[in-house]
Design a protein around this motif. Structure first.
Motif, PDB file in Angstrom:
ATOM      1  N   THR A 196      -7.693  10.511 -12.868  1.00 35.46           N
ATOM      2  CA  THR A 196      -6.406  10.376 -13.418  1.00 35.46           C
ATOM      3  C   THR A 196      -7.373  10.356 -14.405  1.00 35.46           C
ATOM      4  N   LEU A 197      -6.110  10.655 -15.600  1.00 40.82           N
ATOM      5  CA  LEU A 197      -6.905  10.222 -16.846  1.00 40.82           C
ATOM      6  C   LEU A 197      -7.205   8.804 -17.287  1.00 40.82           C
ATOM      7  N   ALA A 198      -6.911   7.761 -16.069  1.00 41.04           N
ATOM      8  CA  ALA A 198      -7.141   7.020 -16.805  1.00 41.04           C
ATOM      9  C   ALA A 198      -8.517   6.223 -15.848  1.00 41.04           C
ATOM     10  N   LEU A 199      -8.094   6.637 -14.255  1.00 45.41           N
ATOM     11  CA  LEU A 199      -9.245   6.039 -13.261  1.00 45.41           C
ATOM     12  C   LEU A 199      -9.942   6.869 -12.612  1.00 45.41           C
ATOM     13  N   ASN A 200     -11.207   7.070 -12.754  1.00 50.06           N
ATOM     14  CA  ASN A 200     -12.322   8.160 -12.154  1.00 50.06           C
ATOM     15  C   ASN A 200     -12.963   7.012 -11.554  1.00 50.06           C
ATOM     16  N   THR A 201     -12.392   6.342 -10.135  1.00 49.94           N
ATOM     17  CA  THR A 201     -13.152   5.960  -9.449  1.00 49.94           C
ATOM     18  C   THR A 201     -13.581   5.593  -7.905  1.00 49.94           C
ATOM     19  N   LYS A 202     -15.091   5.782  -6.820  1.00 50.80           N
ATOM     20  CA  LYS A 202     -14.636   5.928  -6.125  1.00 50.80           C
ATOM     21  C   LYS A 202     -13.898   4.255  -5.261  1.00 50.80           C
ATOM     22  N   ALA A 203     -13.054   4.860  -4.024  1.00 52.14           N
ATOM     23  CA  ALA A 203     -12.387   3.421  -3.419  1.00 52.14           C
ATOM     24  C   ALA A 203     -12.349   3.727  -2.093  1.00 52.14           C
ATOM     25  N   LYS A 204     -11.689   2.371  -1.754  1.00 51.14           N
ATOM     26  CA  LYS A 204     -11.561   2.033   0.148  1.00 51.14           C
ATOM     27  C   LYS A 204     -10.091   1.722   0.454  1.00 51.14           C
ATOM     28  N   ILE A 220      -6.355  -1.930  -1.512  1.00 49.70           N
ATOM     29  CA  ILE A 220      -7.293  -0.667  -1.698  1.00 49.70           C
ATOM     30  C   ILE A 220      -8.122  -0.732  -3.496  1.00 49.70           C
ATOM     31  N   PHE A 221      -9.492  -1.533  -3.189  1.00 53.38           N
ATOM     32  CA  PHE A 221     -10.448  -1.704  -3.718  1.00 53.38           C
ATOM     33  C   PHE A 221     -10.929  -0.947  -4.389  1.00 53.38           C
ATOM     34  N   ALA A 222     -11.780  -0.647  -5.552  1.00 49.66           N
ATOM     35  CA  ALA A 222     -13.446   0.060  -6.266  1.00 49.66           C
ATOM     36  C   ALA A 222     -14.134  -0.889  -5.794  1.00 49.66           C
ATOM     37  N   GLY A 223     -15.105  -0.844  -5.802  1.00 42.85           N
ATOM     38  CA  GLY A 223     -16.187  -1.599  -5.399  1.00 42.85           C
ATOM     39  C   GLY A 223     -15.268  -2.796  -4.626  1.00 42.85           C
ATOM     40  N   ASN A 224     -15.525  -4.219  -5.434  1.00 35.69           N
ATOM     41  CA  ASN A 224     -15.100  -5.313  -4.941  1.00 35.69           C
ATOM     42  C   ASN A 224     -13.900  -5.764  -5.306  1.00 35.69           C
ATOM     43  N   VAL A 225     -13.396  -5.014  -6.449  1.00 34.50           N
ATOM     44  CA  VAL A 225     -11.516  -5.484  -7.181  1.00 34.50           C
ATOM     45  C   VAL A 225     -10.746  -4.219  -6.881  1.00 34.50           C
ATOM     46  N   GLU A 226      -9.453  -5.495  -6.218  1.00 33.57           N
ATOM     47  CA  GLU A 226      -8.572  -5.012  -5.737  1.00 33.57           C
ATOM     48  C   GLU A 226      -7.945  -4.112  -6.802  1.00 33.57           C
ATOM     49  N   ILE A 227      -7.099  -3.101  -5.944  1.00 31.75           N
ATOM     50  CA  ILE A 227      -6.987  -1.846  -7.299  1.00 31.75           C
ATOM     51  C   ILE A 227      -4.922  -1.681  -6.771  1.00 31.75           C
ATOM     52  N   GLY A 228      -4.975  -2.151  -5.390  1.00 29.65           N
ATOM     53  CA  GLY A 228      -3.978  -1.794  -4.653  1.00 29.65           C
ATOM     54  C   GLY A 228      -3.620  -1.763  -3.284  1.00 29.65           C
ATOM     55  N   ALA A 229      -2.734  -1.850  -3.094  1.00 27.45           N
ATOM     56  CA  ALA A 229      -1.928  -1.427  -1.546  1.00 27.45           C
ATOM     57  C   ALA A 229      -1.391  -0.684  -1.114  1.00 27.45           C
ATOM     58  N   VAL A 280       1.583   4.614  -1.597  1.00 32.10           N
ATOM     59  CA  VAL A 280       0.544   4.073  -2.049  1.00 32.10           C
ATOM     60  C   VAL A 280       0.554   2.998  -3.405  1.00 32.10           C
ATOM     61  N   LYS A 281       0.575   1.935  -4.139  1.00 32.11           N
ATOM     62  CA  LYS A 281       0.650   1.472  -5.237  1.00 32.11           C
ATOM     63  C   LYS A 281      -0.041   1.254  -5.449  1.00 32.11           C
ATOM     64  N   LEU A 282      -1.070   1.558  -6.804  1.00 34.79           N
ATOM     65  CA  LEU A 282      -2.106   1.413  -7.522  1.00 34.79           C
ATOM     66  C   LEU A 282      -1.867   0.688  -9.146  1.00 34.79           C
ATOM     67  N   ASP A 283      -2.113  -0.205  -9.197  1.00 32.82           N
ATOM     68  CA  ASP A 283      -2.711  -1.096 -10.423  1.00 32.82           C
ATOM     69  C   ASP A 283      -3.927  -1.725 -11.130  1.00 32.82           C
ATOM     70  N   ASP A 284      -3.742  -1.285 -12.054  1.00 32.48           N
ATOM     71  CA  ASP A 284      -5.261  -1.555 -13.331  1.00 32.48           C
ATOM     72  C   ASP A 284      -5.054  -2.744 -14.279  1.00 32.48           C
ATOM     73  N   PRO A 330       2.068  -0.166 -12.964  1.00 33.08           N
ATOM     74  CA  PRO A 330       1.492   0.950 -11.816  1.00 33.08           C
ATOM     75  C   PRO A 330       1.724   2.703 -11.407  1.00 33.08           C
ATOM     76  N   ILE A 331       0.595   2.972 -10.693  1.00 33.12           N
ATOM     77  CA  ILE A 331       1.223   4.442  -9.843  1.00 33.12           C
ATOM     78  C   ILE A 331       1.413   4.128  -9.018  1.00 33.12           C
ATOM     79  N   TYR A 332       2.413   4.419  -8.273  1.00 32.25           N
ATOM     80  CA  TYR A 332       2.717   4.859  -6.962  1.00 32.25           C
ATOM     81  C   TYR A 332       2.954   6.490  -6.389  1.00 32.25           C
ATOM     82  N   ALA A 333       1.841   6.816  -5.509  1.00 32.64           N
ATOM     83  CA  ALA A 333       1.470   7.787  -4.740  1.00 32.64           C
ATOM     84  C   ALA A 333       1.703   7.957  -2.991  1.00 32.64           C
TER      85      ALA A 333
END
Length: 103
Positions: free
Chosen positions: A21-29, A45-54, A69-73, A79-82
């Protein structure tokens, strides 16, 4: 609607890919959780070892499964809902963002 991510599902139930997105550009799991029956998420949902959502398992009106999906940082203003939907290719998924409708 905007595609903000592409993911691949592994045999162990995890999803790996990227979110852009404009604010995020990350690999996620997406890591599956054991259900306790309390309405909690099905995935963290994790970006590396950091939890960024559920994410929660849902079924569409067309009877197709998807993940809500709910992403937050701290870098995000809100939050981003997707939703994560399976593509035409097996084990390939797209994360779709839509702006919630005002009530």
């Amino acid at each position: 609607m905007a595609n903000i991510g592409n993911f691949t599902k592994a045999e162990d139930g995890t999803f790996t890919g990227t979110i852009k997105t404009l604010a995020l550009n990350t690999k996620a799991k997406f890591s599956p959780l054991e259900q306790t029956g309390n309405g909690g998420p099905d995935f963290r949902i994790f970006a590396g070892n950091v939890e960024i959502g559920a994410a929660w398992k849902k079924t569409s009106q067309q009877d197709r499964p998807y993940l809500s999906v709910k992403l937050d940082d701290p870098s995000l203003p809100a939050p981003i809902y997707a939703s994560l939907h399976e593509d035409e290719q097996p084990s390939q998924f797209s994360m779709i963002w839509t702006r919630p409708q005002a009530k």
